[in-house]
Scaffold this active site. Structure first.
Site, mmCIF file in Angstrom:
data_model
loop_
_atom_site.group_PDB
_atom_site.id
_atom_site.type_symbol
_atom_site.label_atom_id
_atom_site.label_comp_id
_atom_site.label_asym_id
_atom_site.label_seq_id
_atom_site.Cartn_x
_atom_site.Cartn_y
_atom_site.Cartn_z
ATOM 1 N N ALA A 1 0.862 -1.184 0.000
ATOM 2 C CA ALA A 1 0.000 0.000 0.000
ATOM 3 C C ALA A 1 0.895 1.230 0.000
ATOM 4 O O ALA A 1 2.103 1.134 0.213
ATOM 5 C CB ALA A 1 -0.906 0.011 1.233
ATOM 6 N N LYS A 2 0.315 2.378 -0.257
ATOM 7 C CA LYS A 2 1.052 3.650 -0.165
ATOM 8 C C LYS A 2 0.023 4.759 -0.042
ATOM 9 O O LYS A 2 -1.105 4.630 -0.543
ATOM 10 C CB LYS A 2 1.917 3.874 -1.411
ATOM 11 C CG LYS A 2 3.118 4.761 -1.159
ATOM 12 C CD LYS A 2 4.196 3.996 -0.411
ATOM 13 C CE LYS A 2 5.469 4.803 -0.273
ATOM 14 N NZ LYS A 2 6.556 4.004 0.290
ATOM 15 N N GLY A 3 0.415 5.839 0.607
ATOM 16 C CA GLY A 3 -0.516 6.949 0.754
ATOM 17 C C GLY A 3 0.209 8.261 0.854
ATOM 18 O O GLY A 3 1.442 8.314 0.881
#
Length: 411
Positions: free
Chosen positions: A101-103
């Site tokens: 994931a990444k944000g």
């Protein structure tokens, strides 16, 4: 080529080597969930300001999704997508039970006060708290964020779900952070470099290193490499670049950088043009700053025999081809800089157990994971007659593909 196009290209090449069918390929590439939220906060002067926050949850076939949250003016969906996908393959290469994931939030943290950053972080957490979790998606620090940011996320998340230290990693030690986490990515770079050089009958001692970037990764890598007898002949950061063919005194440089917020003006070396660091005369180049810095414009000029990718996606695909023809060996980012996420995993394990490890155990386990990871990567290179980058991608993608098929998702 932007980060997403380059990542997709590497995925397609690895997928072809593995012989994956198009249906499974598509399933592995499409993100599990993409989140986009508006975060409106009152600024210190009373005016309202709105920011856009993102979280891309790419894949959870092998476990909870894992990846950083960055605060940067240029955070945009394609970049976040590419980095989320890279995290899926990176956690699989490291053989830790996570997906990717990444944000991030599109903001300039240098233009916001501490209280404004806290309000922004808490509003972002309020918008996504139902979509992250100990066994769902575990954020971590990234560019423009750090342990304090994670403390705010933990506190805000805990208001809704009860005390949950394992919901984020990279926390302050007093809130359940792991010893050794601060140095983890740099220490992982050291262990990865040792594994690669050992393969070529060499050791760190006596090798000449040029390091681009003197933030967390670059400074720890420089300190640990110099402790092992490596000679750091050139270093750069956002303030400038310095070189000394006899080797830079890294402990003195660390003190100078701490006091002066950068390496500029350091007495023990000569200053030079920062862009030239990549083509500086050295044995081993460690790009540990931004992505896309090694490209077709400068690839032919690179003098290093080995490149250790401390940053994410520092080498463009076109540069990859040029360097391969020159015989330069590149240790890819999804293995070389996986020390950080590996020790994040150790932190998560410690939080779930409620039992903290000493730093010696953390570093010993990290070395075990990094050494095993290189061995697994080399086996894939032998199997598919490919370079280290494709070895890493085939290793990671194959592990995710197998988990997807076993779960019954691949048909």
């Amino acid at each position: 080529m932007n980060a997403l196009a380059a990542t997709n290209r590497n995925f397609k090449l690895a997928s072809r080597l593995l012989g994956l069918d198009s249906k499974l390929e598509k399933s592995l590439l499409i993100p599990f969930r993409e989140i986009k939220v508006e975060c409106t906060i009152p600024k210190d002067d009373g005016a309202l300001a709105s920011f856009v926050g993102f979280r891309v949850q790419h894949d959870n076939a092998r476990g909870p999704m894992k990846g950083g949250i960055r605060y940067h003016p240029e955070v945009e969906p394609d970049e976040v997508n590419a980095l989320a996908q890279l995290m899926t393959w990176k956690t699989a290469v490291a053989k830790i039970p996570y997906g990717g994931a990444k944000g991030g939030i599109g903001c300039d943290p240098s233009q916001l006060s501490i209280s404004e950053l806290e309000r922004l972080t808490r509003v972002f957490t309020q918008k996504i708290h139902d979509l992250i979790g100990i066994h769902t998606d575990v954020p971590a620090p990234d560019m423009g964020t750090g342990p304090q940011t994670m403390a705010w996320i933990l506190d805000e998340y805990s208001k809704f779900h009860g005390h949950s230290p394992a919901v984020v990693t990279g926390k302050p030690i007093d809130l359940g952070g792991s010893l050794g986490r601060d140095a983890a990515t740099g220490r992982g770079v050291l262990f990865a470099t040792e594994a690669l050089l050992n393969e070529h009958g060499k050791s760190i001692s006596g090798q000449r290193f040029a390091i681009q970037g003197f933030g967390n990764v670059g400074s720890w890598a420089a300190r640990l490499i110099s402790e092992k007898g490596g000679k750091i002949v050139a270093v750069s950061d956002v303030t400038g670049a310095i070189k000394n063919k006899n080797g830079i005194d890294i402990l003195s440089l660390l003190e100078h950088a701490e006091e002066n917020r950068g390496i500029k003006g350091f007495d023990g070396a000569d200053s030079f043009e920062p862009d030239s660091i990549l083509v500086e005369d050295c044995d081993i180049l460690v790009p540990a700053a931004l992505g896309g810095v090694i490209n077709r414009e400068n690839a032919n000029e690179i003098k290093a025999k080995f490149i250790i990718e401390g940053a994410n996606h520092p080498t463009d695909p076109e540069a990859d081809e040029i360097l391969k023809k020159k015989g330069v060996i590149i240790l890819p980012d999804i293995y070389a800089n996986s020390g950080g996420v590996t020790v994040s995993y150790f932190e998560w394990v410690q939080n779930i157990q409620g039992f903290m490890w000493d730093e010696e155990k953390v570093n010993k386990e990290l070395k075990t994971y990094m050494t095993r990871g290189f061995k697994d990567l080399k086996e894939m290179c032998m199997t598919h007659s490919c370079d280290l980058r494709m070895g890493a991608f085939t290793l990671g993608i194959n592990r995710v593909a197998q988990a997807t098929i076993i779960r019954g998702w691949g048909s």
